[in-house]
Enzyme design. Sequence first.
Site, PDB file in Angstrom:
ATOM      1  N   CYS A 112       0.826  -1.218   0.000  1.00  0.00           N
ATOM      2  CA  CYS A 112       0.000   0.000   0.000  1.00  0.00           C
ATOM      3  C   CYS A 112       0.857   1.264   0.000  1.00  0.00           C
ATOM      4  O   CYS A 112       0.291   2.377  -0.070  1.00  0.00           O
ATOM      5  CB  CYS A 112      -0.897   0.025   1.239  1.00  0.00           C
ATOM      6  SG  CYS A 112      -1.865  -1.464   1.467  1.00  0.00           S
ATOM      7  N   HIS A 130      -5.547   1.436   5.923  1.00  0.00           N
ATOM      8  CA  HIS A 130      -6.167   0.652   4.847  1.00  0.00           C
ATOM      9  C   HIS A 130      -6.858  -0.522   5.512  1.00  0.00           C
ATOM     10  O   HIS A 130      -6.203  -1.365   6.126  1.00  0.00           O
ATOM     11  CB  HIS A 130      -5.117   0.172   3.851  1.00  0.00           C
ATOM     12  CG  HIS A 130      -5.672  -0.812   2.847  1.00  0.00           C
ATOM     13  ND1 HIS A 130      -6.864  -0.620   2.195  1.00  0.00           N
ATOM     14  CD2 HIS A 130      -5.181  -2.003   2.398  1.00  0.00           C
ATOM     15  CE1 HIS A 130      -7.103  -1.642   1.390  1.00  0.00           C
ATOM     16  NE2 HIS A 130      -6.098  -2.498   1.495  1.00  0.00           N
ATOM     17  N   HIS A 132      -9.583  -3.830   5.497  1.00  0.00           N
ATOM     18  CA  HIS A 132     -10.319  -4.855   4.755  1.00  0.00           C
ATOM     19  C   HIS A 132     -11.599  -5.226   5.492  1.00  0.00           C
ATOM     20  O   HIS A 132     -12.112  -6.327   5.330  1.00  0.00           O
ATOM     21  CB  HIS A 132      -9.455  -6.100   4.591  1.00  0.00           C
ATOM     22  CG  HIS A 132      -8.493  -6.023   3.455  1.00  0.00           C
ATOM     23  ND1 HIS A 132      -8.022  -7.133   2.803  1.00  0.00           N
ATOM     24  CD2 HIS A 132      -7.918  -4.967   2.836  1.00  0.00           C
ATOM     25  CE1 HIS A 132      -7.178  -6.771   1.853  1.00  0.00           C
ATOM     26  NE2 HIS A 132      -7.098  -5.441   1.848  1.00  0.00           N
ATOM     27  N   GLU A 155     -25.996  10.175  12.972  1.00  0.00           N
ATOM     28  CA  GLU A 155     -25.171  10.892  13.953  1.00  0.00           C
ATOM     29  C   GLU A 155     -23.675  10.679  13.709  1.00  0.00           C
ATOM     30  O   GLU A 155     -22.875  11.595  13.852  1.00  0.00           O
ATOM     31  CB  GLU A 155     -25.554  10.432  15.374  1.00  0.00           C
ATOM     32  CG  GLU A 155     -24.799  11.107  16.498  1.00  0.00           C
ATOM     33  CD  GLU A 155     -25.114  12.594  16.649  1.00  0.00           C
ATOM     34  OE1 GLU A 155     -26.028  13.090  15.967  1.00  0.00           O
ATOM     35  OE2 GLU A 155     -24.425  13.258  17.449  1.00  0.00           O
ATOM     36  N   HIS A 205     -13.009  -4.860  -2.058  1.00  0.00           N
ATOM     37  CA  HIS A 205     -11.697  -4.915  -1.434  1.00  0.00           C
ATOM     38  C   HIS A 205     -11.709  -4.277  -0.037  1.00  0.00           C
ATOM     39  O   HIS A 205     -11.628  -4.998   0.957  1.00  0.00           O
ATOM     40  CB  HIS A 205     -10.712  -4.201  -2.381  1.00  0.00           C
ATOM     41  CG  HIS A 205      -9.287  -4.185  -1.931  1.00  0.00           C
ATOM     42  ND1 HIS A 205      -8.236  -4.030  -2.796  1.00  0.00           N
ATOM     43  CD2 HIS A 205      -8.728  -4.260  -0.688  1.00  0.00           C
ATOM     44  CE1 HIS A 205      -7.088  -4.032  -2.132  1.00  0.00           C
ATOM     45  NE2 HIS A 205      -7.373  -4.174  -0.841  1.00  0.00           N
ATOM     46  N   ASP A 281     -51.276 -12.520   5.886  1.00  0.00           N
ATOM     47  CA  ASP A 281     -52.512 -13.201   6.232  1.00  0.00           C
ATOM     48  C   ASP A 281     -53.596 -12.117   6.356  1.00  0.00           C
ATOM     49  O   ASP A 281     -53.287 -10.936   6.513  1.00  0.00           O
ATOM     50  CB  ASP A 281     -52.312 -13.931   7.575  1.00  0.00           C
ATOM     51  CG  ASP A 281     -53.499 -14.822   7.906  1.00  0.00           C
ATOM     52  OD1 ASP A 281     -54.261 -15.150   6.986  1.00  0.00           O
ATOM     53  OD2 ASP A 281     -53.642 -15.174   9.085  1.00  0.00           O
ATOM     54  N   GLU A 283     -56.843 -12.588   8.288  1.00  0.00           N
ATOM     55  CA  GLU A 283     -57.486 -12.603   9.596  1.00  0.00           C
ATOM     56  C   GLU A 283     -56.474 -12.306  10.688  1.00  0.00           C
ATOM     57  O   GLU A 283     -55.536 -13.055  10.906  1.00  0.00           O
ATOM     58  CB  GLU A 283     -58.135 -13.972   9.861  1.00  0.00           C
ATOM     59  CG  GLU A 283     -59.160 -14.350   8.820  1.00  0.00           C
ATOM     60  CD  GLU A 283     -58.546 -15.087   7.639  1.00  0.00           C
ATOM     61  OE1 GLU A 283     -57.336 -15.359   7.655  1.00  0.00           O
ATOM     62  OE2 GLU A 283     -59.270 -15.371   6.689  1.00  0.00           O
TER      63      GLU A 283
HETATM   64  C1  LIG Z   1      -5.051 -10.745   1.762  1.00  0.00           C
HETATM   65  S1  LIG Z   1      -3.779 -10.060   0.856  1.00  0.00           S
HETATM   66  C2  LIG Z   1      -4.192  -8.375   0.780  1.00  0.00           C
HETATM   67  C3  LIG Z   1      -3.155  -7.545   0.102  1.00  0.00           C
HETATM   68  O1  LIG Z   1      -3.076  -7.933  -1.244  1.00  0.00           O
HETATM   69  C4  LIG Z   1      -3.484  -6.094   0.165  1.00  0.00           C
HETATM   70  O2  LIG Z   1      -4.777  -5.848  -0.352  1.00  0.00           O
HETATM   71  C5  LIG Z   1      -3.418  -5.511   1.521  1.00  0.00           C
HETATM   72  O3  LIG Z   1      -4.298  -4.845   1.949  1.00  0.00           O
HETATM   73  C6  LIG Z   1      -2.262  -5.702   2.393  1.00  0.00           C
HETATM   74  O4  LIG Z   1      -1.098  -5.443   1.755  1.00  0.00           O
HETATM   75  P1  LIG Z   1       0.263  -5.520   2.539  1.00  0.00           P
HETATM   76  O5  LIG Z   1       1.284  -5.517   1.467  1.00  0.00           O
HETATM   77  O6  LIG Z   1       0.253  -6.773   3.362  1.00  0.00           O
HETATM   78  O7  LIG Z   1       0.319  -4.318   3.425  1.00  0.00           O
HETATM   79 ZN   LIG Z   2      -5.869  -4.292   0.630  1.00  0.00          ZN
END
Ligand SMILES: CSC[C@@H](O)[C@@H](O)C(=O)COP(=O)(O)O
Ligand SMILES: [Zn+2]
EC number: 4.2.1.109
Length: 439
Positions: A112, A130, A132, A155, A205, A281, A283
């Site tokens: 990332c 980041h 998931h 809120e 993602h 229903d 009734e």
């Molecule tokens: C389950 S693998 C997920 C990765 O490909 C990626 O999407 C992620 O979020 C993490 O990347 P990383 O390189 O471990 O920091």
């Molecule tokens: Zn990711």
Amino acid sequence: MAAVALNGLKMAATSQAYLESTPVNDTRKLLSDLCRHFYGLGWVSGTGGSITIKVHDESIPKPQQLIVMSPSGVQKERMVPEDMYVLSPSGCFLSSPSPKPYPNKPPKCSDCAPLFLKAYLMRNAGAVIHSHGMESCIVTMIDPLSKEFRITHMEMIKGIQGHGYYDELVVPIIENTAYERELTDALAEAIEAYPKTTAVLVRNHGIYIWGDSWIHAKTQAECYHYLFDAAIKLYQLGLDWSTPDHGPIKKYGGKTNMSVKAGTVNSNHETEPSRRCIVLDIEGTTTPISFVTDVLFPFARNNVSRHLAATYETDETQDDIKLLRTQVQNDLEQGIVGAVPIPPDDAGKEEVIAALVANVEAMIKADRKITALKQLQGHIWRTGFQNNELEGVVFEDVPEALQKWHASGIKVTLASYVSFYSFIFLTDVLLTFYVVLNF
Ligand SMILES: CSC[C@@H](O)[C@@H](O)C(=O)COP(=O)(O)O
Ligand SMILES: [Zn+2]
């Protein structure tokens, strides 16, 4: 010295001493602590997700502060401070973790990194998360064609920078790619196109969220996840999360008006409304049971003779009589109490009707749920409704509920144990919706 002057600005020194200083070490530890916590929330499981935080130093302007970043492909909840990478503000590696023995992979900085750097560069962020988290993934899947997630009147929107309760929060959605780094340009474009946003969703993602500090990034991340979770739950309830009143999802011309629309995509890439149905229903649900027991049944019982006499020659009544004859024949063979023989047609209309009435009264008394009786009762009730001798009753919240469900594309079907004819004539409301929804 923790910082040196450069071009009139202070920037992070890259001396070994600074890399080993308390602010850097504290940030390494903070990052591993946060990841452990985020793992518990489901944001960084299966090695997915990642985090980066700038080394806060009062004496250094944020754009010049060092960056601490998590490694790639590791068990994010088990990371220790020594596992972190330290980068210069422009993204050069200043410190990397030492390799670990098998089965650990050789160390590598988070995939990332280029995306994190965009948030630092373009938004002067202090930290980027980041995630998931499942909710951040699924909320992008409800409408695979949507380019934005929109929500208002919640809120938790107040937890997002620059937003109040009445504001509409808009989060851009970019399309996923095979490799994380390939998302970089799309993320930068979204950041550019949405100056107010502090997050970018990645379809199927997860999400990138940034803030001025790690606290700000974390707070917002919690609010975003809460809002996505709420949106998914509202959607499951058939409610539109994007409107101020969060009322039923509305359809216009076969399409919903939600910012992330409900339904599935057909082969023409059109969103089709999800198939949902409510079976009501009569009734006790749409109509008080007392209406059935105190009005409908007595009406049928009291009008068997009159109805048969008035409609004797019609095909419909002849069909009813035929059914009754068959039923009574069976009843007689089985010795059912109250069953009396029905004379043949040539015995005369009055005699046949008298025998029919005797049988029907016995069937009603025994509360028998048989087609021959129900069919005749239905026809008697229909005549009663048509002549305005009967007037249907529904609970006062029924018309509005039917209207809402209908408007949101939910199919409503009416079911009754009494008779088909008992309910379609109960009221204009039921009749209207029955016709609209079923034919
Ligand atoms: C389950 S693998 C997920 C990765 O490909 C990626 O999407 C992620 O979020 C993490 O990347 P990383 O390189 O471990 O920091
Ligand atoms: Zn990711």
